[in-house]
Design a protein around this motif. Structure first.
Motif, PDB file in Angstrom:
ATOM      1  N   GLN A   1       0.885  -1.289   0.187  1.00 53.75           N
ATOM      2  CA  GLN A   1       0.057  -0.098  -0.001  1.00 53.75           C
ATOM      3  C   GLN A   1       0.985   1.205   0.073  1.00 53.75           C
ATOM      4  O   GLN A   1       1.894   1.284   0.709  1.00 53.75           O
ATOM      5  CB  GLN A   1      -0.848   0.062   1.046  1.00 53.75           C
ATOM      6  N   PHE A   2       0.426   2.358  -0.930  1.00 59.55           N
ATOM      7  CA  PHE A   2       1.234   3.688  -0.781  1.00 59.55           C
ATOM      8  C   PHE A   2       0.169   4.775  -0.911  1.00 59.55           C
ATOM      9  O   PHE A   2      -0.998   4.661  -1.376  1.00 59.55           O
ATOM     10  CB  PHE A   2       2.358   3.724  -2.085  1.00 59.55           C
ATOM     11  N   GLU A   3       0.764   5.770  -0.416  1.00 58.20           N
ATOM     12  CA  GLU A   3      -0.082   7.005  -0.302  1.00 58.20           C
ATOM     13  C   GLU A   3       0.636   8.213  -1.234  1.00 58.20           C
ATOM     14  O   GLU A   3       1.536   8.074  -1.534  1.00 58.20           O
ATOM     15  CB  GLU A   3      -0.475   7.628   1.126  1.00 58.20           C
ATOM     16  N   ARG A   4      -0.472   8.930  -1.816  1.00 61.82           N
ATOM     17  CA  ARG A   4       0.186  10.184  -2.432  1.00 61.82           C
ATOM     18  C   ARG A   4      -0.485  11.479  -1.967  1.00 61.82           C
ATOM     19  O   ARG A   4      -1.505  11.306  -1.132  1.00 61.82           O
ATOM     20  CB  ARG A   4      -0.073  10.151  -4.084  1.00 61.82           C
ATOM     21  N   ALA A   5       0.431  12.513  -2.120  1.00 62.63           N
ATOM     22  CA  ALA A   5      -0.013  13.860  -1.393  1.00 62.63           C
ATOM     23  C   ALA A   5      -1.423  14.308  -1.976  1.00 62.63           C
ATOM     24  O   ALA A   5      -1.992  15.324  -1.293  1.00 62.63           O
ATOM     25  CB  ALA A   5       0.918  14.763  -1.747  1.00 62.63           C
ATOM     26  N   ASP A   6      -2.088  13.806  -2.983  1.00 62.40           N
ATOM     27  CA  ASP A   6      -3.118  14.384  -3.632  1.00 62.40           C
ATOM     28  C   ASP A   6      -4.431  13.308  -3.109  1.00 62.40           C
ATOM     29  O   ASP A   6      -5.429  13.380  -3.777  1.00 62.40           O
ATOM     30  CB  ASP A   6      -3.152  14.317  -5.323  1.00 62.40           C
ATOM     31  N   HIS A   7      -4.229  12.975  -2.053  1.00 69.38           N
ATOM     32  CA  HIS A   7      -5.470  12.159  -1.355  1.00 69.38           C
ATOM     33  C   HIS A   7      -5.771  10.756  -2.304  1.00 69.38           C
ATOM     34  O   HIS A   7      -6.740  10.547  -2.363  1.00 69.38           O
ATOM     35  CB  HIS A   7      -6.654  12.903  -1.171  1.00 69.38           C
ATOM     36  N   THR A   8      -4.789  10.183  -2.589  1.00 67.11           N
ATOM     37  CA  THR A   8      -4.813   8.900  -3.443  1.00 67.11           C
ATOM     38  C   THR A   8      -4.043   7.948  -2.481  1.00 67.11           C
ATOM     39  O   THR A   8      -3.028   7.952  -2.152  1.00 67.11           O
ATOM     40  CB  THR A   8      -4.199   9.303  -4.880  1.00 67.11           C
ATOM     41  N   THR A   9      -5.058   6.889  -2.375  1.00 68.65           N
ATOM     42  CA  THR A   9      -4.293   5.626  -1.839  1.00 68.65           C
ATOM     43  C   THR A   9      -4.315   4.687  -2.731  1.00 68.65           C
ATOM     44  O   THR A   9      -5.382   4.219  -3.359  1.00 68.65           O
ATOM     45  CB  THR A   9      -5.226   5.235  -0.365  1.00 68.65           C
ATOM     46  N   ALA A  10      -3.482   3.660  -2.684  1.00 71.49           N
ATOM     47  CA  ALA A  10      -3.186   2.675  -3.615  1.00 71.49           C
ATOM     48  C   ALA A  10      -2.571   1.286  -3.256  1.00 71.49           C
ATOM     49  O   ALA A  10      -1.873   1.339  -2.084  1.00 71.49           O
ATOM     50  CB  ALA A  10      -2.345   2.832  -4.827  1.00 71.49           C
ATOM     51  N   LEU A  11      -3.021   0.133  -3.978  1.00 72.49           N
ATOM     52  CA  LEU A  11      -2.197  -1.106  -3.568  1.00 72.49           C
ATOM     53  C   LEU A  11      -1.529  -1.486  -5.148  1.00 72.49           C
ATOM     54  O   LEU A  11      -2.157  -1.269  -5.880  1.00 72.49           O
ATOM     55  CB  LEU A  11      -3.207  -2.006  -3.508  1.00 72.49           C
ATOM     56  N   ALA A  12      -0.314  -1.817  -5.067  1.00 70.22           N
ATOM     57  CA  ALA A  12       0.398  -2.553  -5.911  1.00 70.22           C
ATOM     58  C   ALA A  12       0.908  -3.805  -5.780  1.00 70.22           C
ATOM     59  O   ALA A  12       1.162  -4.310  -4.491  1.00 70.22           O
ATOM     60  CB  ALA A  12       1.645  -1.611  -5.936  1.00 70.22           C
ATOM     61  N   TRP A  13       0.954  -4.705  -6.740  1.00 73.77           N
ATOM     62  CA  TRP A  13       1.277  -6.002  -6.804  1.00 73.77           C
ATOM     63  C   TRP A  13       1.573  -6.485  -8.106  1.00 73.77           C
ATOM     64  O   TRP A  13       1.772  -5.872  -9.104  1.00 73.77           O
ATOM     65  CB  TRP A  13      -0.116  -6.990  -6.326  1.00 73.77           C
ATOM     66  N   GLN A  14       2.070  -7.850  -8.127  1.00 77.15           N
ATOM     67  CA  GLN A  14       2.782  -8.341  -9.583  1.00 77.15           C
ATOM     68  C   GLN A  14       1.869  -9.180  -9.974  1.00 77.15           C
ATOM     69  O   GLN A  14       1.142 -10.179  -9.448  1.00 77.15           O
ATOM     70  CB  GLN A  14       4.148  -9.110  -9.132  1.00 77.15           C
ATOM     71  N   LEU A  15       1.808  -9.103 -11.470  1.00 77.30           N
ATOM     72  CA  LEU A  15       0.970 -10.054 -12.245  1.00 77.30           C
ATOM     73  C   LEU A  15       2.198 -10.998 -13.003  1.00 77.30           C
ATOM     74  O   LEU A  15       2.507 -10.228 -14.369  1.00 77.30           O
ATOM     75  CB  LEU A  15       0.039  -9.540 -13.119  1.00 77.30           C
ATOM     76  N   GLY A  16       2.761 -11.880 -12.646  1.00 74.38           N
ATOM     77  CA  GLY A  16       3.941 -12.374 -13.151  1.00 74.38           C
ATOM     78  C   GLY A  16       5.021 -11.563 -13.217  1.00 74.38           C
ATOM     79  O   GLY A  16       5.208 -11.041 -12.074  1.00 74.38           O
ATOM     80  N   ASP A  17       5.571 -10.734 -14.376  1.00 73.91           N
ATOM     81  CA  ASP A  17       6.726  -9.937 -14.083  1.00 73.91           C
ATOM     82  C   ASP A  17       6.032  -8.589 -14.616  1.00 73.91           C
ATOM     83  O   ASP A  17       6.980  -7.423 -14.615  1.00 73.91           O
ATOM     84  CB  ASP A  17       7.745 -10.061 -15.258  1.00 73.91           C
ATOM     85  N   ALA A  18       4.496  -8.440 -14.481  1.00 69.91           N
ATOM     86  CA  ALA A  18       4.129  -7.145 -14.912  1.00 69.91           C
ATOM     87  C   ALA A  18       3.639  -6.449 -13.516  1.00 69.91           C
ATOM     88  O   ALA A  18       3.341  -7.150 -12.480  1.00 69.91           O
ATOM     89  CB  ALA A  18       2.829  -7.357 -15.650  1.00 69.91           C
ATOM     90  N   ALA A  19       3.772  -5.067 -13.316  1.00 70.84           N
ATOM     91  CA  ALA A  19       3.170  -4.422 -12.092  1.00 70.84           C
ATOM     92  C   ALA A  19       1.770  -3.905 -12.429  1.00 70.84           C
ATOM     93  O   ALA A  19       1.523  -3.277 -13.284  1.00 70.84           O
ATOM     94  CB  ALA A  19       4.223  -3.150 -12.116  1.00 70.84           C
ATOM     95  N   VAL A  20       1.040  -4.022 -11.429  1.00 75.12           N
ATOM     96  CA  VAL A  20      -0.383  -3.689 -11.448  1.00 75.12           C
ATOM     97  C   VAL A  20      -0.978  -2.855 -10.189  1.00 75.12           C
ATOM     98  O   VAL A  20       0.041  -3.227  -9.137  1.00 75.12           O
ATOM     99  CB  VAL A  20      -1.384  -5.052 -11.424  1.00 75.12           C
ATOM    100  N   HIS A  21      -1.592  -1.955 -10.293  1.00 74.68           N
ATOM    101  CA  HIS A  21      -1.920  -1.290  -9.016  1.00 74.68           C
ATOM    102  C   HIS A  21      -3.324  -0.915  -9.272  1.00 74.68           C
ATOM    103  O   HIS A  21      -3.938  -0.736 -10.459  1.00 74.68           O
ATOM    104  CB  HIS A  21      -0.935   0.258  -8.823  1.00 74.68           C
ATOM    105  N   PHE A  22      -4.033  -0.577  -7.951  1.00 77.40           N
ATOM    106  CA  PHE A  22      -5.529  -0.113  -8.115  1.00 77.40           C
ATOM    107  C   PHE A  22      -5.317   0.833  -6.934  1.00 77.40           C
ATOM    108  O   PHE A  22      -5.143   0.760  -5.988  1.00 77.40           O
ATOM    109  CB  PHE A  22      -6.365  -1.316  -7.402  1.00 77.40           C
ATOM    110  N   SER A  23      -5.901   2.087  -7.375  1.00 73.88           N
ATOM    111  CA  SER A  23      -5.919   3.444  -6.625  1.00 73.88           C
ATOM    112  C   SER A  23      -7.182   4.045  -6.449  1.00 73.88           C
ATOM    113  O   SER A  23      -7.881   3.793  -7.509  1.00 73.88           O
ATOM    114  CB  SER A  23      -4.866   4.407  -7.250  1.00 73.88           C
ATOM    115  N   LEU A  24      -7.578   4.601  -5.300  1.00 76.80           N
ATOM    116  CA  LEU A  24      -8.814   5.305  -4.920  1.00 76.80           C
ATOM    117  C   LEU A  24      -8.474   6.789  -4.747  1.00 76.80           C
ATOM    118  O   LEU A  24      -7.533   6.803  -3.812  1.00 76.80           O
ATOM    119  CB  LEU A  24      -9.504   4.837  -4.010  1.00 76.80           C
ATOM    120  N   HIS A  25      -9.031   7.659  -5.158  1.00 75.27           N
ATOM    121  CA  HIS A  25      -8.609   9.053  -4.953  1.00 75.27           C
ATOM    122  C   HIS A  25      -9.865   9.792  -4.589  1.00 75.27           C
ATOM    123  O   HIS A  25     -10.946   9.909  -4.996  1.00 75.27           O
ATOM    124  CB  HIS A  25      -8.351   9.636  -6.536  1.00 75.27           C
ATOM    125  N   GLY A  26      -9.457  10.590  -3.327  1.00 74.54           N
ATOM    126  CA  GLY A  26     -10.513  11.500  -2.934  1.00 74.54           C
ATOM    127  C   GLY A  26     -11.787  10.871  -2.268  1.00 74.54           C
ATOM    128  O   GLY A  26     -11.737   9.739  -1.796  1.00 74.54           O
TER     129      GLY A  26
END
Length: 267
Positions: free
Chosen positions: A129-154
């Motif tokens: 899980q990671f946060e950004r200064a613009d009120h976005t919170t996200a989850l990141a994970w791997q799909l094989g050797d690809a990077a995937v993330h899901f984020s919610l904003h505000g």
């Protein structure tokens, strides 16, 4: 005839309910719709409700939730996967938008992501899980050797799914977010000349749902009027194309139900 139509509605509702993800530990239930003009079923999950009405070779879906806009759509066909997919992409985000006011969405953002993170761990992934200064919170994970993330904003009720990886995995990534092929003769567009090999490959797989431009960008929107939109872009439009060609992709307007249902494909 009405009895057989009622049985058909209930049978389809049972199969659709099985395809919709449980929320907060509660699965979807179904029952005959009260006071419906035609035989219909009501699917429920907490305060959220859907009305399902078979109509010949089509299926009518409506929100069926008090205090929400009366939104309905017609699904071509009556396969459980097509009906559940339309509910996930189009109707459930609208219901959540109406039921969850903006202040609640902000306070619930971490709770929604905790649901997603728990499901990822059940599937063997290791989300970060990671946060950004613009009120976005996200989850990141791997799909094989690809990077995937899901984020919610505000206070937005829907989020964004991002992908960075190989072209050979892009069809797996896109599959949960695009409707099934409607059948022969129903293709929306063809690839532009000079658009590049990446666009041509994505168009060949999903010509019924996506469009491309001469710059190699592939775009798509929800054909039922929901909030979902997406894109695919190669790192080098004019470079050689193969399974390991690097591409990026993004899908916006993704509700929590949709991402939960997509996770088995995205892990």
């Amino acid at each position: 005839m009405r009895t057989s139509d009622s049985a058909r509605a209930m049978s389809l509702a049972a199969e659709v309910a099985a395809l919709l993800p449980a929320r907060h530990g509660a699965g979807w239930t179904f029952a005959p719709a009260p006071a419906a003009a035609r035989p219909a079923a009501r699917l429920s999950n907490g305060p959220r409700h859907l009305l399902l009405t078979p109509d010949g070779g089509r299926t009518m879906l409506a929100t069926g939730t008090p205090d929400t806009a009366d939104v309905s759509l017609t699904v071509a066909g009556s396969t459980p996967a097509a009906v559940a997919g339309a509910a996930l992409r189009t109707l459930l985000p609208r219901i959540d938008h109406a039921l969850d006011p903006p202040p609640a969405r902000r306070s619930h953002r971490l709770h929604y992501l905790a649901e997603v993170a728990a499901r990822l761990r059940e599937l063997g992934a290791s989300p970060t899980q990671f946060e950004r200064a613009d009120h976005t919170t996200a989850l990141a994970w791997q799909l094989g050797d690809a990077a995937v993330h899901f984020s919610l904003h505000g206070t937005r009720p829907t989020g964004t799914v991002g992908f960075a990886g190989r072209l050979g995995v892009i069809e797996q990534f896109l599959a949960p977010f695009l409707p099934p092929h409607p059948g022969p003769g129903r293709v929306r567009a063809t690839a532009h000349r000079g658009c590049g090999g990446v666009a041509r490959r994505v168009m060949a797989a999903y010509a019924h749902a996506v469009e491309s431009d001469a710059d190699g960008l592939v775009r798509f929107t929800d054909s039922d009027g929901g909030p979902l939109q997406g894109w695919v872009m190669p790192r080098d439009v004019n470079g050689p194309t193969g399974p390991r060609t690097p591409v990026t992709a993004g899908v916006t307007g993704v509700g929590v139900d949709l991402i939960l249902s997509a996770l088995p494909t995205l892990t």
